[in-house]
Enzyme design. Structure first.
Site, PDB file in Angstrom:
ATOM      1  N   ARG A  46       0.901  -1.350  -0.058  1.00  0.00           N
ATOM      2  CA  ARG A  46       0.198   0.034  -0.044  1.00  0.00           C
ATOM      3  C   ARG A  46       0.936   1.238  -0.127  1.00  0.00           C
ATOM      4  NH1 ARG A  46      -3.482  -2.669  -1.415  1.00  0.00           N
ATOM      5  NH2 ARG A  46      -5.478  -3.010  -0.534  1.00  0.00           N
ATOM      6  N   ASP A  81       4.367  -0.650  -7.015  1.00  0.00           N
ATOM      7  CA  ASP A  81       3.238  -0.382  -7.551  1.00  0.00           C
ATOM      8  C   ASP A  81       2.007  -0.068  -6.843  1.00  0.00           C
ATOM      9  OD1 ASP A  81       1.422  -2.360  -9.469  1.00  0.00           O
ATOM     10  OD2 ASP A  81       1.015  -3.387  -7.863  1.00  0.00           O
ATOM     11  N   GLU A 131      -2.132   7.653  -5.060  1.00  0.00           N
ATOM     12  CA  GLU A 131      -2.446   6.791  -6.244  1.00  0.00           C
ATOM     13  C   GLU A 131      -4.122   6.811  -6.800  1.00  0.00           C
ATOM     14  OE1 GLU A 131      -1.845   2.792  -5.104  1.00  0.00           O
ATOM     15  OE2 GLU A 131      -3.642   2.195  -5.292  1.00  0.00           O
ATOM     16  N   HIS A 175      -0.657  -0.522  -9.596  1.00  0.00           N
ATOM     17  CA  HIS A 175      -1.550  -1.171  -8.920  1.00  0.00           C
ATOM     18  C   HIS A 175      -1.930  -2.417  -9.505  1.00  0.00           C
ATOM     19  CE1 HIS A 175      -3.533  -0.982  -4.603  1.00  0.00           C
ATOM     20  NE2 HIS A 175      -3.516  -2.343  -5.029  1.00  0.00           N
TER      21      HIS A 175
HETATM   22  P1  NAD Z   1      -1.804 -11.127   5.235  1.00  0.00           P
HETATM   23  O1  NAD Z   1      -2.889 -10.404   6.456  1.00  0.00           O
HETATM   24  O2  NAD Z   1      -1.692 -12.586   4.926  1.00  0.00           O
HETATM   25  O3  NAD Z   1      -0.434 -10.690   5.817  1.00  0.00           O
HETATM   26  C1  NAD Z   1       0.140  -9.520   6.459  1.00  0.00           C
HETATM   27  C2  NAD Z   1       1.235  -9.865   7.238  1.00  0.00           C
HETATM   28  O4  NAD Z   1       1.666  -8.388   7.834  1.00  0.00           O
HETATM   29  C3  NAD Z   1       0.746 -10.551   8.763  1.00  0.00           C
HETATM   30  O5  NAD Z   1       1.775 -11.441   8.968  1.00  0.00           O
HETATM   31  C4  NAD Z   1       0.941  -9.472   9.717  1.00  0.00           C
HETATM   32  O6  NAD Z   1       1.271 -10.159  10.685  1.00  0.00           O
HETATM   33  C5  NAD Z   1       2.272  -8.659   9.139  1.00  0.00           C
HETATM   34  N1  NAD Z   1       2.103  -7.286   9.842  1.00  0.00           N
HETATM   35  C6  NAD Z   1       1.201  -6.464  10.655  1.00  0.00           C
HETATM   36  N2  NAD Z   1       1.658  -5.463  11.150  1.00  0.00           N
HETATM   37  C7  NAD Z   1       3.016  -5.412  10.657  1.00  0.00           C
HETATM   38  C8  NAD Z   1       4.054  -4.499  10.780  1.00  0.00           C
HETATM   39  N3  NAD Z   1       3.953  -3.239  11.602  1.00  0.00           N
HETATM   40  N4  NAD Z   1       5.161  -4.679  10.531  1.00  0.00           N
HETATM   41  C9  NAD Z   1       5.470  -6.007   9.739  1.00  0.00           C
HETATM   42  N5  NAD Z   1       4.235  -6.749   9.287  1.00  0.00           N
HETATM   43  C10 NAD Z   1       3.238  -6.543   9.958  1.00  0.00           C
HETATM   44  O7  NAD Z   1      -2.202  -9.949   4.033  1.00  0.00           O
HETATM   45  P2  NAD Z   1      -1.275 -10.346   2.610  1.00  0.00           P
HETATM   46  O8  NAD Z   1      -2.468 -11.335   1.790  1.00  0.00           O
HETATM   47  O9  NAD Z   1      -0.113 -10.918   2.607  1.00  0.00           O
HETATM   48  O10 NAD Z   1      -1.357  -8.935   2.018  1.00  0.00           O
HETATM   49  C11 NAD Z   1      -0.490  -7.942   2.320  1.00  0.00           C
HETATM   50  C12 NAD Z   1      -0.635  -6.701   1.778  1.00  0.00           C
HETATM   51  O11 NAD Z   1      -0.728  -6.823   0.279  1.00  0.00           O
HETATM   52  C13 NAD Z   1      -2.421  -6.435   1.916  1.00  0.00           C
HETATM   53  O12 NAD Z   1      -2.641  -5.725   3.185  1.00  0.00           O
HETATM   54  C14 NAD Z   1      -2.603  -5.429   0.759  1.00  0.00           C
HETATM   55  O13 NAD Z   1      -2.306  -4.101   1.317  1.00  0.00           O
HETATM   56  C15 NAD Z   1      -1.541  -5.747  -0.275  1.00  0.00           C
HETATM   57  N6  NAD Z   1      -1.998  -6.130  -1.478  1.00  0.00           N
HETATM   58  C16 NAD Z   1      -1.503  -5.730  -2.552  1.00  0.00           C
HETATM   59  C17 NAD Z   1      -1.713  -5.993  -3.650  1.00  0.00           C
HETATM   60  C18 NAD Z   1      -1.719  -5.479  -5.387  1.00  0.00           C
HETATM   61  O14 NAD Z   1      -2.265  -5.575  -6.173  1.00  0.00           O
HETATM   62  N7  NAD Z   1      -0.630  -4.458  -5.231  1.00  0.00           N
HETATM   63  C19 NAD Z   1      -2.742  -7.172  -3.871  1.00  0.00           C
HETATM   64  C20 NAD Z   1      -3.252  -7.630  -2.955  1.00  0.00           C
HETATM   65  C21 NAD Z   1      -2.693  -7.267  -1.476  1.00  0.00           C
END
Ligand code: NAD
Length: 329
Positions: free
Chosen positions: A230, A254, A259, A291
């Site tokens: 994000r 990305d 954005e 994105h």
């Molecule tokens: P997830 O919930 O499976 O994993 C997120 C991880 O981040 C968890 O293990 C959590 O403990 C950890 N976390 C929380 N706070 C933290 C901190 N302060 N420091 C470090 N780690 C921390 O989520 P995911 O499915 O792996 O997705 C992660 C992120 O990817 C989503 O929240 C979303 O913002 C982003 N995303 C982007 C796209 C894209 O197209 N660019 C698509 C899907 C998701």
């Protein structure tokens, strides 16, 4: 059930239209983004299907509630753009927590490789029959250190991919997964030791600007930063200062803090007003995409299926495993 579908693009209809028919749902597709001015379009609908850059604030939530909309279907994983407090007791919020972690991780790896080996530059050079390779040198990744911030679904796949390249992995997550074969370290140590840093944590009050002036100053000179998570995780001004100081070998974005004004739209004929975006575009070692890390056909199908399955569970009063509440999920 009738769904007001905002931000519609051709690729959204590809899966949603036929699947909604299968589920017996009526969908009204709108090209407009969801903001308080367009909330009225959901009048007469039971559900509003929204996306990452919609502004789902208290005002628009109250409008939806007053019009009888019962459920918000987020067709994405992140839910940082919704005022969950305003939804409490009024509207149920459902999301798609996992549709293809692999799609996002593969894309993050692609950005890392592109930046490192300057494939984006080579592509435009050779198109003009310029076959010089000066300025295109990268580093060998085998044996280098990759720092993964956030080891959830996407972070885990990214770790697998990076291990495949023979990289040493450092990880930071406040909730470490002890079953993972990686070295968890404090954030500062990860920043200091990593040659590549890749962000896979959600945006929350705790993670906003996790990459800031202070954290950038701790990074190695010549580091590669990849953000497919994000935009708000990175303080853009601090990033630009770091770029100007020559801190980074490359920065792959990305996602971008501001954005919502630009991404997913063709703004090529407009006078761009965002000075920070203009500055970022000017750096030769910055790669920005719109994105699109999630954007595979498998992911789109999974998004459509889970979104409609979420609505089905809601309609039938079944347990809502993908509900998002103030307590998170
Ligand atoms: P997830 O919930 O499976 O994993 C997120 C991880 O981040 C968890 O293990 C959590 O403990 C950890 N976390 C929380 N706070 C933290 C901190 N302060 N420091 C470090 N780690 C921390 O989520 P995911 O499915 O792996 O997705 C992660 C992120 O990817 C989503 O929240 C979303 O913002 C982003 N995303 C982007 C796209 C894209 O197209 N660019 C698509 C899907 C998701």
């Amino acid at each position: 059930m009738k769904i007001a579908f905002y931000d519609t693009k051709d690729y959204d209809k590809l899966w949603f239209e036929p699947l909604a028919k299968e589920y017996g749902y009526d969908v009204v597709f709108y090209e407009s983004r969801f903001v308080s001015d367009t909330a009225i379009l959901a009048n007469g609908c039971d559900a509003a299907c929204l996306f990452v850059n919609d502004v789902i604030d208290e005002k628009s939530i109250n409008m939806l509630y007053d019009m009888g909309v019962k459920v918000i279907l987020l067709r994405c994983a992140g839910y940082d753009n919704i005022d969950l407090k305003a939804c409490e007791g009024k509207i149920t919020v459902l999301r798609v927590p996992s549709y293809s972690p692999t799609a996002v991780a593969e894309y993050a790896a692609a950005m890392m490789l592109t930046l490192n080996r300057k494939i984006h530059k080579a592509y435009t050079r050779t198109r003009e029959f310029n076959f010089k390779i000066s300025g295109l040198m990268g580093i060998t990744l085998r044996g280098k250190v990759a720092g993964v911030i956030g080891t959830g679904k996407i972070g885990k796949v990214m770790i697998e991919i990076l291990k495949g390249f023979g990289m040493q992995i450092l990880a930071f997550d406040p909730y470490p997964d002890t079953s993972l074969d990686v070295e968890y370290v404090a954030l500062d140590e990860l920043l200091k030791r990593s040659d590549v840093i890749t962000l896979h944590c959600p945006l929350s009050p705790d993670t906003r600007y996790i990459i800031n002036k202070n954290s950038i100053s701790k990074m190695k000179d010549g580091v590669i930063l990849v953000n497919t998570s994000r935009g708000g995780l990175v303080d853009t001004q601090a990033l630009i200062d770091g770029l100007r100081a020559g801190k980074f070998m490359g920065v792959a974005l990305d996602v971008y803090e501001e954005e919502d004004e630009y991404f997913f739209e063709d703004r090529s004929n407009d006078i761009i007003q965002d000075n920070e975006l203009i500055k970022l575009m000017a750096y030769p070692n910055v790669l920005i995409t719109s994105h699109q890390a999630f954007f595979t056909s498998e992911a789109l199908e999974a998004i459509a299926r889970t979104t409609l399955e979420n609505l089905k569970a809601f309609e039938e009063g079944r347990p809502l495993e993908n509900e998002v509440t103030l307590q998170g999920k």
